[in-house]
Scaffold this active site. Structure first.
Site, PDB file in Angstrom:
ATOM      1  N   ARG A  73      -9.649  14.583  -8.952  1.00  0.00           N
ATOM      2  CA  ARG A  73      -9.230  13.956  -7.826  1.00  0.00           C
ATOM      3  C   ARG A  73      -9.271  11.964  -7.736  1.00  0.00           C
ATOM      4  NH1 ARG A  73      -8.519  14.962  -1.308  1.00  0.00           N
ATOM      5  NH2 ARG A  73     -11.069  14.055  -1.492  1.00  0.00           N
ATOM      6  N   ASP A  74     -10.489  12.029  -9.172  1.00  0.00           N
ATOM      7  CA  ASP A  74     -10.213  10.591  -9.156  1.00  0.00           C
ATOM      8  C   ASP A  74     -10.813  10.183 -10.407  1.00  0.00           C
ATOM      9  OD1 ASP A  74     -10.243   7.709  -8.121  1.00  0.00           O
ATOM     10  OD2 ASP A  74     -12.014   8.036  -7.390  1.00  0.00           O
ATOM     11  N   LEU A  75     -10.334  10.398 -11.259  1.00  0.00           N
ATOM     12  CA  LEU A  75     -10.767  10.704 -12.912  1.00  0.00           C
ATOM     13  C   LEU A  75      -9.706   9.387 -13.326  1.00  0.00           C
ATOM     14  CD1 LEU A  75     -10.848  13.240 -14.147  1.00  0.00           C
ATOM     15  CD2 LEU A  75     -12.306  12.716 -14.062  1.00  0.00           C
ATOM     16  N   ASN A  79     -14.671   5.882 -14.543  1.00  0.00           N
ATOM     17  CA  ASN A  79     -15.397   7.198 -13.534  1.00  0.00           C
ATOM     18  C   ASN A  79     -16.219   7.894 -15.227  1.00  0.00           C
ATOM     19  OD1 ASN A  79     -15.191   6.855 -10.969  1.00  0.00           O
ATOM     20  ND2 ASN A  79     -14.096   7.741 -10.681  1.00  0.00           N
ATOM     21  N   SER A 122      -7.871   7.090  -6.743  1.00  0.00           N
ATOM     22  CA  SER A 122      -6.848   5.860  -7.588  1.00  0.00           C
ATOM     23  C   SER A 122      -5.068   6.074  -7.630  1.00  0.00           C
ATOM     24  CB  SER A 122      -7.454   5.763  -8.901  1.00  0.00           C
ATOM     25  OG  SER A 122      -8.602   5.098  -8.354  1.00  0.00           O
TER      26      SER A 122
END
Length: 193
Positions: A73-75, A79, A122
């Protein structure tokens, strides 16, 4: 993180946790590799072959997440830790699994966001289904990887947020633009595009 720590080749390893003591903590491996964000800041635009090699390295980790039924969900570039191997390929370790969900879960956090509960993820890398609050699958993470690789190849995101708009309006405008493939940047080879 703990569920994926056995695949330490692809993920930042999970060492220990304590949720009963004060203060609570997680202990993770220290990775002495640069993030993609730092590497891009140092190197600028990546060569097409390196874009492909980085993509393969990231997708290997995503394959393990898919086997565990996990959507990151937040690549985003900050990260993902990377280093070049001696054979010229890249190794990647995925970090920041703090907001993962089970595949098939819906994610309406974007539309429930408040000052007390900010946006989860993001927006610049979110897939259309994540923006719409629909069920998430590995395809949502693949969309983020596509945006990351485009950014490495072109120097900018394919669908950047319009900073002149309010955040909700910028997210909606970005979502609407994702219906069409952006034009090929002049510095991107046709084959890579």
């Amino acid at each position: 993180a703990a569920a994926l720590s056995e695949y330490g080749k692809y993920f930042v390893g999970f060492r220990a946790a304590d949720y009963n003591g004060t203060p609570a903590y997680w202990a993770l491996d220290f990775i002495d590799w640069p993030t993609l964000k730092k590497l891009k800041a140092q190197s600028g635009i990546f060569a097409p072959g390196d874009v492909a090699k980085v993509g393969v390295a990231i997708l290997r980790g995503i394959r393990w997440m898919e086997r565990k039924n996990i959507v990151h969900r937040d690549l985003k570039p900050e990260n993902i830790f990377v280093r070049r191997s001696q054979d010229g390929s890249f190794e990647a370790k995925i970090a920041d699994l703090g907001i993962w969900v089970d595949a098939g879960a819906t994610d309406d956090s974007l539309w429930r966001a408040t000052d007390a509960a900010p946006i989860v993820g993001s927006p610049s890398y979110m897939s259309p289904e994540q923006i719409r609050g629909e069920a998430l699958t590995t395809a949502s993470d693949v969309h983020a990887i596509g945006s990351i690789l485009w950014e490495l190849a072109a120097g900018a995101l394919p669908y950047p947020l319009n900073r002149l708009l309010s955040l909700p309006d910028a997210i909606q405008e970005r979502h609407d633009r994702m219906r069409w493939l952006p034009p090929r940047p002049l510095n991107m080879p046709e084959d890579l595009y």
